[in-house]
Scaffold this motif. Sequence first.
Motif, PDB file in Angstrom:
ATOM      1  N   PRO A 283      -1.578   2.702  -8.318  1.00 51.16           N
ATOM      2  CA  PRO A 283      -0.743   1.596  -8.833  1.00 51.16           C
ATOM      3  C   PRO A 283      -0.151   0.695  -7.770  1.00 51.16           C
ATOM      4  O   PRO A 283       0.214  -0.449  -8.060  1.00 51.16           O
ATOM      5  N   GLY A 284       0.004   1.171  -6.539  1.00 53.33           N
ATOM      6  CA  GLY A 284       0.514   0.319  -5.466  1.00 53.33           C
ATOM      7  C   GLY A 284       1.983  -0.020  -5.584  1.00 53.33           C
ATOM      8  O   GLY A 284       2.430  -1.062  -5.076  1.00 53.33           O
ATOM      9  N   LYS A 285       2.780   0.853  -6.171  1.00 50.65           N
ATOM     10  CA  LYS A 285       4.206   0.558  -6.359  1.00 50.65           C
ATOM     11  C   LYS A 285       4.973   0.557  -5.039  1.00 50.65           C
ATOM     12  O   LYS A 285       5.946  -0.198  -4.887  1.00 50.65           O
TER      13      LYS A 285
ATOM     14  N   SER B 157       4.460  -2.921  -3.780  1.00 48.96           N
ATOM     15  CA  SER B 157       5.038  -3.954  -4.654  1.00 48.96           C
ATOM     16  C   SER B 157       6.562  -3.873  -4.711  1.00 48.96           C
ATOM     17  O   SER B 157       7.232  -4.890  -4.891  1.00 48.96           O
ATOM     18  N   GLU B 158       7.117  -2.676  -4.533  1.00 46.91           N
ATOM     19  CA  GLU B 158       8.570  -2.521  -4.568  1.00 46.91           C
ATOM     20  C   GLU B 158       9.213  -2.615  -3.188  1.00 46.91           C
ATOM     21  O   GLU B 158      10.418  -2.404  -3.051  1.00 46.91           O
ATOM     22  N   GLY B 159       8.401  -2.898  -2.167  1.00 42.04           N
ATOM     23  CA  GLY B 159       8.946  -3.166  -0.843  1.00 42.04           C
ATOM     24  C   GLY B 159       9.193  -1.956   0.035  1.00 42.04           C
ATOM     25  O   GLY B 159       9.817  -2.082   1.095  1.00 42.04           O
ATOM     26  N   HIS B 160       8.694  -0.795  -0.349  1.00 39.55           N
ATOM     27  CA  HIS B 160       8.911   0.402   0.471  1.00 39.55           C
ATOM     28  C   HIS B 160       7.888   0.508   1.609  1.00 39.55           C
ATOM     29  O   HIS B 160       8.135   1.220   2.590  1.00 39.55           O
ATOM     30  N   LEU B 161       6.784  -0.187   1.469  1.00 40.57           N
ATOM     31  CA  LEU B 161       5.773  -0.281   2.532  1.00 40.57           C
ATOM     32  C   LEU B 161       5.367  -1.741   2.655  1.00 40.57           C
ATOM     33  O   LEU B 161       5.090  -2.400   1.630  1.00 40.57           O
ATOM     34  N   PRO B 162       5.301  -2.286   3.877  1.00 45.58           N
ATOM     35  CA  PRO B 162       4.919  -3.699   4.032  1.00 45.58           C
ATOM     36  C   PRO B 162       3.449  -3.909   3.701  1.00 45.58           C
ATOM     37  O   PRO B 162       2.566  -3.191   4.219  1.00 45.58           O
ATOM     38  N   ALA B 163       3.167  -4.858   2.845  1.00 44.57           N
ATOM     39  CA  ALA B 163       1.780  -5.160   2.477  1.00 44.57           C
ATOM     40  C   ALA B 163       0.967  -5.560   3.705  1.00 44.57           C
ATOM     41  O   ALA B 163      -0.211  -5.190   3.847  1.00 44.57           O
TER      42      ALA B 163
END
Length: 804
Positions: free
Chosen positions: A121-123, A126-132
């Motif tokens: 899901p990539g949460k 998307s929720e900012g816990h890991l930088p894209a």
Amino acid sequence: MPPALPDTEPDLFADYARLPGVADEVFDGDGRMRPVWQRFVQRFARLTPAEVAARFERGNQYLRDAGVYFRQYSGDPMAERDWPLSHIPVILHDSEWAQICAGLAQRADLLEAVMADLYGPGKLVSEGHLPASLIAASPQWLRPMVGVEPPGGHYLHLLAFEIGRSPDGSWLVLGDRMQAPSGAGFALENRMATGRIFPERFPRAYIHRLAGFFGEFKAAMAGLAQAGGDPAARAAILTPGPSNDTYYEQTYIARYLGLMLLEGEDLLVENGEAKVRTIEGPQPIGVLWRRIDAAFADPLELNAESRIGTPGLVEAVRAGNLALVNALGSGVLEMRAMMAFLPRISEVLTGKPLTLPNIATWWCGGAAERAYVRENAARMLIGPALSSDLPFDVAAQATPGAKPARDPRAWIEAEGGALVGQEAVALSTTPAWVTAPGETLAEGRILPRPMTIRVFAARTPQGWRFMKGGYARIGHSGDASALAMQKGGSVADVWIVSDRPVPQISMSPRPDEPFRRASPGVVPARAADNLYWLGRYVERTEDAIRLIRAYHLRLAATDNPADPLLRRLRAFLSGYGIDVAQPMPEALLHRIGAARLCAAKVRDRFSVDGWAAITDLDRTARSTFSKIEPGDDAARAMGILVRKITGFSGLVQDNMYRFQGWRFLSMGRALERADALTALLHGLTDAEAPEGALDLSVEVADSVITHRRRYSVETSRNTVVDLLALDADNPRSILFQIRALREQAAALPGAMENGRLAPLSRAIVPIDALLSVTAPERIRPAHLLRLRAQLSGISDLITAAYLR
């Protein structure tokens, strides 16, 4: 622990002293010897330096005899270095180990959860816990794997954690390994070596064994192989090949666990199913223990330049028919920058902090973190954010106390998100036996050296299981950056010691279990191919050695290179690219090297003694390359090589199990010997052959005594052709080799087709029949040339039927 021995003065530890500001494994923070070390130290201290040296040499000798090595990165991809054992083990109490493993089990679950999210899901992004930007920049992030659910439901199955003790005595995680963790097999060999050094019941009875870990992991892999629904699917190890730095370990583990060792070319994918090419046709594979970096696994969907992968492998995974240990793309979790986010992610996903923290890490992609690292650069390890190297490995480009190649502040400001800063922890020290350059083992002394421990975890149906031991990396100096073996570091066994004798777990069946004979297993086509060509190259090499020896014996006798027989022999050898102007011809070294390379590719199917014999042959030939002179000197050198190569052939003939792979090796030898004898008779028994050519033919064929006993006359063309071509009882005859070929071909899969002989046997039988009824005087040069063409055709048939 067992009752302590009476106090003795630890003389061998006289120079051992804790370093300031550094934890030590032997002594605690108050300078007291840790109880878990006391009995070992007291016993060790009683040894004299000579006794220590003798014990350590026993361990070294075991490793040499077993052929343990690792690849040394250099210009030569086959360069090897002896396994660098640090002879004194690292000792931990099992209660402390249990605490470590509990913390690592939590971490393993966290890494599984992060992996499932990144490719699901990539949460976290998307929720900012890991930088894209960080994830997308990682070369280990594999976009084709997004949305691919692994068979069995889990991404991670075998993990390794590099841990170190900080100055306050607590443990830190320095790095996570899940791309293709190495070292488990070397841990077994370390244990075997230290068992030779310290054979006493104590400590052995109190040390937890390693076999239970491997037994549980093997069972878990067998279950995973069936996850795709095919009960015939097998488990195997996928290797990059002999040039990999840990190839020895891969062959060792394959033998130990009874798994096939496969290269990418061994596999094919049909209709979404992975199969191994075998001499019996494609067979299903259900799980691969991947020792190849993920990007190289499939040139169709990943790295198009890969030459070691299998086209369609991702398709088989996507279809749910193939499980991988570990999932493709798991290397993204290894990057150093990931450690900056795992503590917070643990809180987000589990609501709990990490029980066993990792080394403090700051990713310089954030303004606040970048500023912090910039201001504290002098006491940090600074290096590439995307690198999977450990903080103390060579990739740390700025280390405390080192003169930087560039201004760290400017570097951090310029490259920002490409860098991480990591806390510069002083690693704990452990005893190591240190010798100065030129000193013998007996002249060594015990000194503290920095160390880390690699801990292995395997997923089983019962949860994570940890190897009760492992291996420690030991620095060759007080500098923690010298831990890597490529930089001269060494490795030590890790003993997990109990207070009472521990169960003696073994991979062997229990005595009360009914005996079941194990199947020899399938033979991959590539393994059969390498065994076949090993047989050919060994025989080709022996033939060349005997011819070169014959030349130099006659050169020594005549001292006349223009002698007609020497001219004929020189021309004959020249046809094979062998220049006898070189006493040790380079072409001969190439033949030996080709045989050794084929043996290296099937080391999991090869005896230790066989490998040692062919390695010794190669080493001997190369060591004398520039030292011998023409004539008697060269003849003696060739005599040594003859004895060494026939020793290797004897080991294979007498000791190798008669599985299908042995048949291909035997067919290679038989076909090559038949061809060499045919060429010899064609080249040295024609009407224009110079005087002495017939005697030379019998000598090269190692049949002088047999000729004397059989014929009691001087050599003639008829006696030589009869003995070397038509005598079915002479192992050095063409007919003997044809019958050996016929026998082996009849035992291969598919030897019969619809009640008739398969093409391979149909090609061999007429040659057998013709040679069986032909008189020697009817064997003319044209017949010999035709026979060589027929032998070449037989080789093509073997390749077409079994080796593709």
